[in-house]
Design an enzyme around this catalytic site. Structure first.
Site, PDB file in Angstrom:
ATOM      1  CG  ASN A 177      11.065  -4.814  -5.413  1.00 41.10           C
ATOM      2  OD1 ASN A 177       9.935  -5.102  -4.715  1.00 41.10           O
ATOM      3  ND2 ASN A 177      12.097  -3.846  -5.010  1.00 41.10           N
ATOM      4  N   GLY A 253       5.016  -1.928  -0.552  1.00 47.38           N
ATOM      5  CA  GLY A 253       4.399  -1.712  -1.698  1.00 47.38           C
ATOM      6  C   GLY A 253       4.238  -0.260  -2.185  1.00 47.38           C
ATOM      7  CB  THR A 257      -1.142  -0.089  -2.527  1.00 42.83           C
ATOM      8  OG1 THR A 257      -0.852  -0.301  -4.018  1.00 42.83           O
ATOM      9  CG2 THR A 257      -1.702  -1.282  -2.249  1.00 42.83           C
ATOM     10  CD  GLU A 276       9.199   0.022   5.851  1.00 41.59           C
ATOM     11  OE1 GLU A 276       9.574   0.789   5.212  1.00 41.59           O
ATOM     12  OE2 GLU A 276       9.653  -0.463   7.160  1.00 41.59           O
ATOM     13  CB  CYS A 310      12.001   0.418  -3.029  1.00 40.05           C
ATOM     14  SG  CYS A 310      12.745  -0.476  -1.684  1.00 40.05           S
ATOM     15  CD  GLU A 481       8.514  -3.954   9.057  1.00 37.54           C
ATOM     16  OE1 GLU A 481       8.840  -5.025   8.896  1.00 37.54           O
ATOM     17  OE2 GLU A 481       7.058  -3.477   8.552  1.00 37.54           O
TER      18      GLU A 481
HETATM   19  P1  NAD Z   1       1.628  -2.685  -4.896  1.00 34.66           P
HETATM   20  O1  NAD Z   1       1.302  -1.676  -3.992  1.00 34.66           O
HETATM   21  O2  NAD Z   1       0.983  -2.441  -6.607  1.00 34.66           O
HETATM   22  O3  NAD Z   1       1.420  -4.102  -4.468  1.00 34.66           O
HETATM   23  C1  NAD Z   1       2.050  -4.557  -3.481  1.00 34.66           C
HETATM   24  C2  NAD Z   1       1.525  -5.477  -2.861  1.00 34.66           C
HETATM   25  O4  NAD Z   1      -0.063  -4.907  -2.211  1.00 34.66           O
HETATM   26  C3  NAD Z   1       0.843  -6.770  -3.891  1.00 34.66           C
HETATM   27  O5  NAD Z   1       1.027  -7.923  -2.845  1.00 34.66           O
HETATM   28  C4  NAD Z   1      -0.540  -6.325  -3.870  1.00 34.66           C
HETATM   29  O6  NAD Z   1      -1.233  -7.422  -4.333  1.00 34.66           O
HETATM   30  C5  NAD Z   1      -0.901  -5.812  -2.735  1.00 34.66           C
HETATM   31  N1  NAD Z   1      -2.221  -5.021  -2.670  1.00 34.66           N
HETATM   32  C6  NAD Z   1      -2.741  -4.162  -4.044  1.00 34.66           C
HETATM   33  N2  NAD Z   1      -3.535  -3.499  -3.453  1.00 34.66           N
HETATM   34  C7  NAD Z   1      -4.076  -3.755  -2.212  1.00 34.66           C
HETATM   35  C8  NAD Z   1      -5.091  -3.499  -1.301  1.00 34.66           C
HETATM   36  N3  NAD Z   1      -5.994  -2.670  -1.687  1.00 34.66           N
HETATM   37  N4  NAD Z   1      -4.919  -3.940  -0.023  1.00 34.66           N
HETATM   38  C9  NAD Z   1      -4.146  -4.647   0.233  1.00 34.66           C
HETATM   39  N5  NAD Z   1      -2.970  -5.164  -0.536  1.00 34.66           N
HETATM   40  C10 NAD Z   1      -3.049  -4.516  -1.906  1.00 34.66           C
HETATM   41  O7  NAD Z   1       3.360  -2.597  -5.485  1.00 34.66           O
HETATM   42  P2  NAD Z   1       4.046  -3.268  -6.388  1.00 34.66           P
HETATM   43  O8  NAD Z   1       3.848  -2.661  -7.618  1.00 34.66           O
HETATM   44  O9  NAD Z   1       3.993  -4.631  -6.221  1.00 34.66           O
HETATM   45  O10 NAD Z   1       5.754  -3.070  -5.884  1.00 34.66           O
HETATM   46  C11 NAD Z   1       6.274  -1.844  -6.397  1.00 34.66           C
HETATM   47  C12 NAD Z   1       6.205  -0.722  -5.167  1.00 34.66           C
HETATM   48  O11 NAD Z   1       6.664  -1.298  -3.940  1.00 34.66           O
HETATM   49  C13 NAD Z   1       7.253   0.543  -5.722  1.00 34.66           C
HETATM   50  O12 NAD Z   1       6.539   1.872  -5.226  1.00 34.66           O
HETATM   51  C14 NAD Z   1       8.261   0.288  -4.601  1.00 34.66           C
HETATM   52  O13 NAD Z   1       8.791   1.501  -4.485  1.00 34.66           O
HETATM   53  C15 NAD Z   1       7.623  -0.232  -3.399  1.00 34.66           C
HETATM   54  N6  NAD Z   1       8.530  -0.894  -2.730  1.00 34.66           N
HETATM   55  C16 NAD Z   1       8.847  -0.323  -1.408  1.00 34.66           C
HETATM   56  C17 NAD Z   1       9.889  -0.914  -0.740  1.00 34.66           C
HETATM   57  C18 NAD Z   1      10.154  -0.398   0.694  1.00 34.66           C
HETATM   58  O14 NAD Z   1      10.764  -0.958   1.464  1.00 34.66           O
HETATM   59  N7  NAD Z   1       9.695   0.840   0.922  1.00 34.66           N
HETATM   60  C19 NAD Z   1      10.477  -2.248  -0.985  1.00 34.66           C
HETATM   61  C20 NAD Z   1      10.161  -2.734  -2.245  1.00 34.66           C
HETATM   62  C21 NAD Z   1       9.369  -2.093  -3.125  1.00 34.66           C
END
Ligand code: NAD
Length: 501
Positions: A177, A253, A257, A276, A310, A481
């Site tokens: 995002n 993410g 995950t 996070e 997020c 962080e």
């Molecule tokens: P996602 O969890 O699908 O993917 C995030 C990252 O993790 C990607 O690089 C992906 O390739 C990797 N990944 C996926 N499976 C994995 C595994 N088994 N092992 C290691 N890495 C793996 O999330 P997304 O769809 O890319 O992003 C959206 C999510 O991120 C939303 O839930 C959003 O709220 C969250 N987010 C949180 C914050 C925060 O600061 N808390 C900030 C931005 C986004």
């Protein structure tokens, strides 16, 4: 130059980029991993992932889906680079970080153009995020020059003090995002505190990390200190976090995950995890607000970056006494100020478009739902993944109040008392962020200190001071962080006890 040899960094303006993408001879860019200082073409054991321009639906890049062997190569490069990098002085590391900041700043428009094309966000929003990526490097480049540590004397005059050393090789994994901003939020402190890393951006938005690789090269960062591998969660991300030589994981993410990463590393007690995760953030609007300001803040919190932040406030709770005044103003404000194609971008991908559409379909099928703005988008978009902002009232049991939709969709719900507002705000598995809109000074603290959220913004949203702790409660994650909290992530502490000689 033939189309095949042109790289994104050859196209630094929107006009140049868009006219290149429109050429009939255009072929998708092939991204390459940065390993041990070199940009390497994908090896034959890696397949590739198509990356699309969300505004047109056109494939414009091909991302290597790096295999466990490639990940291993990158981790070993980071491990080899670690002792020398950990031994450099903070002032030298600070200079490298300054050079990286300057390198990004000098290419602000290039980064913003490609971030906008890759993620779907508006160019204006992308510029803000590129500036914040620069700030990430600048902030930590100076933080490390002014660190303090605790020293105490026992009553028998024994000196005790904390000594910190970098933990080692980190896996840095980020979502789609805010691609460059969130990746650099990890890379900058990791390098500043003397760790080396293998970073993996989201496979959906990898292009700004690819551009960043050239900035690292230009800054003459020692080989292996930072490695970038591209690919999906499986195999790339999973192989990276499970790699036995990786000492810590900083992950941003989704919550699902995050849970998987915890399961996959459960036997490695010493592997540090900073997670996070997702959010479903409340915005509370009390009757004492200045209505126009409250409407503008609630709208920005809901719809900036198409709701794909997020920290977006996707559940708005409004005190019943001002409900009739707030609702029409809010709808009108969003209709005027959040216009698709102008200040609302496209959502990031076709699967994400379908996910958002599915929630709007569920809402539309429920007779208790009212669409005050927006509608269910078409099933198959013709050109690009565009979704109008939606403002809905839904039943209390609706999944739209529980699940993170992560798009331009917001619910509005009335409440009567302060206590009910807090209960509604906390009725969520998540606890990332919240917005509290009130002019009552005592309420700011009374309510603010009871909301289950790592971040509470009073009459504001998305304000960040990089030394303050960033992170969530409950299913929104573990760890914090920012400033000294990032130091805790990337360094390990030993306490020394030295008697008088
Ligand atoms: P996602 O969890 O699908 O993917 C995030 C990252 O993790 C990607 O690089 C992906 O390739 C990797 N990944 C996926 N499976 C994995 C595994 N088994 N092992 C290691 N890495 C793996 O999330 P997304 O769809 O890319 O992003 C959206 C999510 O991120 C939303 O839930 C959003 O709220 C969250 N987010 C949180 C914050 C925060 O600061 N808390 C900030 C931005 C986004």
């Amino acid at each position: 130059m033939s189309s095949a040899s042109i790289e994104p960094w050859d196209l630094p303006t929107l006009d140049a980029a868009e006219s290149h993408l429109r050429q009939s001879a255009f072929r998708p860019f092939h991204l390459r991993n940065l390993i041990n200082g070199d940009l390497l073409a994908a090896s034959s054991d890696c397949d590739s992932i198509a990356s699309f321009n969300p505004k047109t639906g056109q494939q414009f890049a091909s991302v290597p889906n790096s295999s466990p062997d490639v990940v291993d190569q990158a981790v070993r490069a980071a491990e080899q680079a670690f002792p020398a990098w950990a031994a450099t002085s903070p002032s030298l590391r600070s200079q490298y970080l300054q050079r990286i900041a300057a390198g990004i700043e000098a290419r602000r428009e290039l980064f913003a153009v490609w971030e906008s094309i890759d993620q779907g966000k508006t160019l204006a929003r992308a510029r803000v995020e590129i500036d914040r990526a620069v700030s990430n490097f600048r902030y930590f480049s100076t933080y490390i020059l002014h660190q303090e540590t605790h020293a105490r004397w026992t009553d028998t005059n024994i000196l005790t003090y904390e000594h910190r050393s970098p933990k080692g090789v980190f896996a840095l994994i980020s979502p789609w995002n805010m691609p460059l901003y969130l990746l650099t939020w990890k890379i900058a402190p990791c390098l500043a505190f003397g760790c080396t890393a293998v970073a993996k951006p989201s496979e959906v938005t990898s292009v700004s990390a690819y551009l960043l690789a050239t900035v690292f090269q230009e800054a003459e960062l020692p080989a292996g200190v930072i490695n970038l591998v591209f690919g999906g969660g499986n195999p790339t991300g999973s192989a990276l976090i499970r790699h036995p030589r990786v000492k810590g994981v900083s992950f941003t993410g989704g919550t699902a995950t995050g849970r998987q990463i915890r399961r996959d590393t459960v036997d490695e007690i010493g592997k540090y995890l900073s997670l996070e995760l997702g959010g479903k953030n409340p915005t509370l609007v009390f009757e004492d607000v200045d209505l126009e300001k409250a409407v503008a803040t609630a709208a920005a919190a809901a719809f900036e970056n198409q709701g794909e932040i997020c920290l977006c406030g996707s559940r708005v709770y409004v005190q019943r006494s001002i409900w009739d005044a707030f609702l029409p103003r809010f709808v009108q404000y969003v209709r005027t100020n959040y216009v698709v194609g102008k200040n609302v971008g496209a959502v990031v991908s076709l699967p994400h478009y379908r996910k958002i559409r599915q929630y709007l379909t569920i809402a539309a099928d429920d007779p208790a739902t009212v669409f005050h703005l927006g509608s269910v988008p078409v099933e198959t978009p013709e050109s690009g993944y565009w979704i109008e902002p939606s403002i809905l009232t839904v039943s209390d049991s609706s999944c739209l109040l529980k699940d993170e939709i992560f798009g331009p969709v917001v619910t509005l719900t009335p409440f009567d008392t302060e206590r009910e507002a807090i209960e509604k705000a906390n009725d969520s598995e998540y606890g990332l962020a919240s917005v509290l809109l009130t002019n009552d000074g005592s309420r700011m603290r009374r309510v603010g200190e009871k909301i289950d959220a790592g971040l509470v913004w009073v009459n504001s949203w998305l304000v960040r001071e990089l030394g303050t702790p960033f992170g969530g409660m409950k299913a929104s994650g573990t760890g914090r962080e920012g400033g000294e909290y990032s130091r805790d992530v990337f360094t390990t502490v030993r306490t020394l006890h030295i008697p008088q000689a």
